[in-house]
Design a protein around this motif. Structure first.
Motif, PDB file in Angstrom:
ATOM      1  N   ASN B  49       0.854  -1.197   0.000  1.00 21.82           N
ATOM      2  CA  ASN B  49       0.000   0.000   0.000  1.00 21.82           C
ATOM      3  C   ASN B  49       0.888   1.245   0.000  1.00 21.82           C
ATOM      4  O   ASN B  49       1.114   1.898   1.021  1.00 21.82           O
ATOM      5  N   ARG B  50       1.367   1.549  -1.183  1.00 22.20           N
ATOM      6  CA  ARG B  50       2.326   2.637  -1.358  1.00 22.20           C
ATOM      7  C   ARG B  50       1.782   3.990  -0.897  1.00 22.20           C
ATOM      8  O   ARG B  50       2.473   4.769  -0.248  1.00 22.20           O
ATOM      9  N   ALA B  51       0.511   4.246  -1.223  1.00 27.41           N
ATOM     10  CA  ALA B  51      -0.078   5.537  -0.845  1.00 27.41           C
ATOM     11  C   ALA B  51      -0.122   5.680   0.677  1.00 27.41           C
ATOM     12  O   ALA B  51       0.209   6.741   1.225  1.00 27.41           O
ATOM     13  N   GLN B  52      -0.502   4.613   1.355  1.00 27.56           N
ATOM     14  CA  GLN B  52      -0.548   4.642   2.819  1.00 27.56           C
ATOM     15  C   GLN B  52       0.846   4.898   3.393  1.00 27.56           C
ATOM     16  O   GLN B  52       1.035   5.737   4.284  1.00 27.56           O
ATOM     17  N   GLN B  53       1.831   4.182   2.864  1.00 28.93           N
ATOM     18  CA  GLN B  53       3.210   4.330   3.357  1.00 28.93           C
ATOM     19  C   GLN B  53       3.723   5.759   3.143  1.00 28.93           C
ATOM     20  O   GLN B  53       4.345   6.355   4.031  1.00 28.93           O
TER      21      GLN B  53
END
Lengths: 174, 94
Positions: B49-53
């Motif tokens: 979950n790139r956006a979350q990270q």
């Protein structure tokens, strides 16, 4: 790995999972730090814009290079040592030695714990000034190793961060 | 982790900690912290979950500029999976 070691590892992970599900147990941890209560908390100012800042990441998740010695899981009071990890280290060259939490997701995507890849990407696109040498410790340090951490290993990392002219540090737990 | 942050901050380098247990941070008092009550081993979110990270990285780095009082714990209140995370548009800070 011997059967005994495997059993120890499984038990450690089970305790870690229990710990994560029972915050009350985890709260007990806070009581270990009575000694620093009331001591002034330092605050350094960041004077540069982010795109000029050289960052370093530090995790207490037990990450280390496969070629480095693992953290000592046999001492129930923890291991106050650290491992220096070059910023350009690929995820495949890293592993995690830490029996007290479930790190299977972090092994699939290290960015959730120790975001070297994202940090390199931010540096490459100019969002940050650069990514310096990063560091890893093991959490769950108890006395007497807290003293070693406070007086020896954490100050040694601080010296290296200054020598490398790091402007700011992001720390992530297990 | 908070103890390490205090040592580094005392050496003159600003730090920010991502924390999962507010109770411990209130005792250890790292100089700046972002509290996310997420599963252990997932301080920046879920695998893949790139956006979350990136959202966590962003808010943590932003804290380096916005926090004026030592021991501050920011609480964005992000609810793990029940949140729409979007990659930050810009990383201009400071």
């Amino acid at each position: 790995m011997s059967d005994y070691d495997r059993l120890r590892q499984r038990m450690g992970r089970a305790v870690g999972q229990l710990f994560s599900q029972l915050p009350e147990l985890a709260r007990v941890w806070g009581q270990l730090f009575d000694a620093i209560e009331g001591a002034p908390v330092p605050l350094a100012r960041l004077a540069k814009p982010l795109h000029q800042c050289r960052l370093a990441f530090i995790t207490t998740g037990g990450v280390h290079l496969r070629s480095q010695p693992p953290f000592d899981m046999n001492d129930s009071r923890g291991d106050p040592s650290y491992r220096a990890i070059p910023a350009n280290t690929p995820a495949e060259a890293l592993t995690i030695t830490h029996d007290y939490y479930d790190h299977s997701d972090a092994e699939r995507d290290l960015n959730i714990l120790f975001p070297l890849e994202l940090g390199r990407e931010l540096a490459a696109r100019g969002a940050i000034g650069g990514l310096g040498t990063c560091y890893s410790f093991m959490g769950h340090i108890e006395p007497p190793h807290v003293t070693t951490l406070l007086q020896q290993t954490a100050p040694a990392v601080a010296v290296q961060l200054r020598q490398e002219q790091i402007d700011a540090v992001l720390l992530t737990p297990a | 982790m908070g103890l390490i942050a205090r040592v580094i901050e005392a050496a003159g380098i600003p730090t920010v900690c991502v924390i999962g247990l507010r109770e411990i941070a209130e005792r250890v008092r790292p100089p700046r912290a972002v509290h996310l009550k997420w599963p252990f081993g997932h301080p920046l979110g879920e695998p893949g979950n790139r956006a979350q990270q990136l959202c966590v990285l962003y808010i943590a780095l932003q804290a380096l500029y916005t926090v004026q009082e030592s021991g501050t714990i920011l609480d964005p209140g992000w609810r793990w999976r029940r949140e729409e995370y979007e990659e930050p548009d810009t990383w201009v800070m400071g």
